[in-house]
Design a protein around this motif. Structure first.
Motif, PDB file in Angstrom:
ATOM      1  N   GLU A   1       0.810  -1.238  -0.113  1.00  0.00           N
ATOM      2  CA  GLU A   1       0.024   0.077  -0.012  1.00  0.00           C
ATOM      3  C   GLU A   1       0.678   1.355  -0.081  1.00  0.00           C
ATOM      4  OE1 GLU A   1      -2.961  -0.159   3.229  1.00  0.00           O
ATOM      5  OE2 GLU A   1      -3.038  -2.369   3.076  1.00  0.00           O
TER       6      GLU A   1
ATOM      7  N   TYR B   1      -6.918 -10.983  -2.719  1.00  0.00           N
ATOM      8  CA  TYR B   1      -7.208  -9.649  -2.370  1.00  0.00           C
ATOM      9  C   TYR B   1      -6.710  -8.534  -3.745  1.00  0.00           C
ATOM     10  CZ  TYR B   1      -7.895  -5.430   0.786  1.00  0.00           C
ATOM     11  OH  TYR B   1      -8.255  -4.512   1.256  1.00  0.00           O
TER      12      TYR B   1
ATOM     13  N   ASN C   1      -8.845  -5.449  -5.700  1.00  0.00           N
ATOM     14  CA  ASN C   1      -8.109  -4.072  -6.048  1.00  0.00           C
ATOM     15  C   ASN C   1      -7.993  -3.930  -7.497  1.00  0.00           C
ATOM     16  OD1 ASN C   1      -8.058  -3.516  -3.263  1.00  0.00           O
ATOM     17  ND2 ASN C   1      -6.012  -4.315  -2.777  1.00  0.00           N
TER      18      ASN C   1
ATOM     19  N   TRP D   1      -4.019   4.610   0.628  1.00  0.00           N
ATOM     20  CA  TRP D   1      -5.328   4.174   0.541  1.00  0.00           C
ATOM     21  C   TRP D   1      -5.915   4.433   1.607  1.00  0.00           C
ATOM     22  CZ3 TRP D   1      -3.992  -1.591  -1.423  1.00  0.00           C
ATOM     23  CH2 TRP D   1      -3.330  -1.538  -2.711  1.00  0.00           C
TER      24      TRP D   1
ATOM     25  N   ILE E   1      -6.267   1.969  -6.395  1.00  0.00           N
ATOM     26  CA  ILE E   1      -6.914   0.512  -6.394  1.00  0.00           C
ATOM     27  C   ILE E   1      -8.300   1.107  -6.817  1.00  0.00           C
ATOM     28  CG2 ILE E   1      -5.553  -0.638  -4.615  1.00  0.00           C
ATOM     29  CD1 ILE E   1      -7.557   0.475  -2.466  1.00  0.00           C
TER      30      ILE E   1
ATOM     31  N   SER F   1     -11.359   0.697  -5.517  1.00  0.00           N
ATOM     32  CA  SER F   1     -12.226   1.408  -4.667  1.00  0.00           C
ATOM     33  C   SER F   1     -11.991   2.897  -4.120  1.00  0.00           C
ATOM     34  CB  SER F   1     -12.095   0.681  -3.166  1.00  0.00           C
ATOM     35  OG  SER F   1     -10.783   0.750  -2.470  1.00  0.00           O
TER      36      SER F   1
END
Length: 468
Positions: free
Chosen positions: A154, A204, A208, A362, A403, A405
């Motif tokens: 991240e 996961y 993303n 993020w 990502i 989201s």
């Protein structure tokens, strides 16, 4: 030199598997996890020019699907015949040579052989049985690589997610190659644990990147491997990721089902924190189920207080159970969907110190977008502050990792502000959002989505609505 029955056996084993000598060498090397033999060595075995060592025999047994002990007895008999200069063979009724081992029988050794093994043979067999194609240090190194990927994922700049996803895929491939070899149970269990967690992390990463079909495949693999060794923690974590994938596809009912199934495995387990607040609460909130959402958030907070979990804001992709800061960060999203401005601001104030010092771009972006969205959704709207937070996220996202989201929530903020679309702040945010969405990085990400990433409260998907 005449062909010995053991050499005939090796030929028959290879032909039973429908392999060439080169393919047989590849199969044996896959079983050992290293370059154990070559095609030339296979040829020497089949011409009775050489007899494999016990270690190589163990890998031949795995590659051929026959018991090692029986194969070792046949090799021992061949060595005895070589010393005696005698050769024997068995034939089928049709005259073709076919070894009893291929019929499921124990091959007969020479008649002079004792029915008992010698201490040397027992020790040699034990050495092979406990041999491993991967050392403990190598397993620890693989585990360390996975942990390092999680820590960097991240915060490793704009190309970090794609680069680290590629590295994780290579790690998975290496672990799978090792799994085809031979290890004692303790090594094999650890190998399965690392492999299952690597697959779960890839699941996961696929969320993303918007590759939800790959999330399902990776998490299914993770669950299968983890279940085989009784790794409940990884099984529950994979359920949480499957719930997350369904949530971002807009299939809220499926998100609830995956989260609930994971919780049912062990309701009091620390991994149930993530399932409650990241899986159940957020999906129920999007469905408008206020009582269910609040119940899930309270359950997550209660579990956080009861377990010895991290007090830091752990990475979103971390395999560790959620600590309180991460739990509250996810609870914010649920309260945003319910329009609970006061709760959002209260939670945000409680974790603001953790968010400000977090290495995760993020986390800062997602919390800021949640706060901005609730600021334009409440009764006392603060449009200027909301749009300022949104612009800051867009500015940060130009240089940080990206990502799906973040893209979704940036657009959701703009839609939430439609009542103030005539104001300068909303117009400027909308122009900045369109320019940002048209950059190559964002376009590449959104065009790679394999399934719809949004939906309404009923769970129906809208292929492009979340980008409008």
């Amino acid at each position: 030199m005449a062909t010995d029955p053991f050499a005939e056996l090796l030929i028959q084993l290879r032909k039973e598997a429908d392999r060439t000598q080169e393919q047989q060498a590849d199969a044996i090397n896959a079983a050992s996890g290293s370059e154990t033999v070559t095609r030339r060595e296979i040829n020497r075995y089949e011409k009775s020019e050489n007899i494999p060592t016990n270690r190589t025999l163990a890998h031949i047994a795995v590659a051929s699907g026959v018991p090692f002990e029986e194969l070792r007895r046949e090799a021992k008999a061949a060595r005895a015949r070589r010393r005696q200069g005698a050769h024997g063979e068995e034939k089928n009724q049709d005259g073709t040579k076919r070894h009893p081992l291929l019929e499921g029988a124990v091959g007969a050794a020479v008649t002079a052989e004792s029915h008992w093994d010698s201490p040397v043979d027992i020790t040699s067999a034990l050495d092979v049985l406990l041999a491993s194609n991967t050392a403990s240090a190598a397993l620890q190194a693989s585990d360390d690589i996975l942990l390092r990927i999680i820590e960097e994922y991240e915060s490793d700049g704009p190309t970090g997610p794609s680069r680290l996803a590629a590295e994780t895929r290579r790690l998975r491939s290496r672990l799978h190659n090792l799994m085809q070899g031979h290890q004692p149970p303790s090594h094999r269990a650890e190998l399965f644990r690392i492999a299952s967690r690597t697959s779960a992390v890839l699941g996961y990463m696929a969320v993303n990147a918007g590759h939800h079909n790959l999330t399902t495949a990776y998490c299914t693999e993770a669950v299968a491997l983890a279940t085989d060794i009784g790794d409940l923690e990884t099984v529950m974590w994979a359920h949480g990721t499957l719930s997350l994938s369904a949530y971002y596809r807009g299939n809220l009912a499926q998100a609830v089902r995956w989260a609930s199934a994971g919780i049912d495995l062990a309701p009091d387990h620390p991994q149930a924190i993530r399932l409650q607040v990241n899986g159940l609460a957020r999906a129920l909130a999007r469905q408008g189920d206020r009582p269910g959402t609040l119940k899930a958030i309270l359950a997550a907070e209660d579990l956080t207080a009861r377990h010895d979990v991290s007090s830091a804001l752990t990475p979103c992709i971390s395999l560790e159970p959620y600590g309180l800061p991460r739990t509250l960060a996810n609870a914010i999203t649920g309260h945003v969907a319910l329009g609970d401005t006061a709760d959002v601001l209260r939670y945000e104030n409680e974790i603001s110190g953790h968010v400000a010092t977090s290495d995760s771009d993020w986390t800062r972006s997602l919390v800021a977008l949640d706060v901005a969205t609730v600021l334009v959704s409440g009764r006392s709207a603060d449009v200027e502050q909301a749009m300022l937070l949104g612009r800051q996220v867009l500015d940060d996202a130009h240089q940080g990792p990206l990502i799906l989201s973040v893209v979704q929530r940036a657009h959701a903020l703009h839609r939430s502000a439609k009542s103030w679309k005539g104001t300068a702040a909303v117009r400027e945010y909308g122009e900045a959002l369109r320019a940002w969405s048209d950059t190559p990085r964002v376009r590449q990400l959104t065009e790679s989505v394999t399934m719809s990433a949004s939906g309404d409260a009923s769970g129906r998907t809208s292929p492009t609505g979340w980008l409008r």
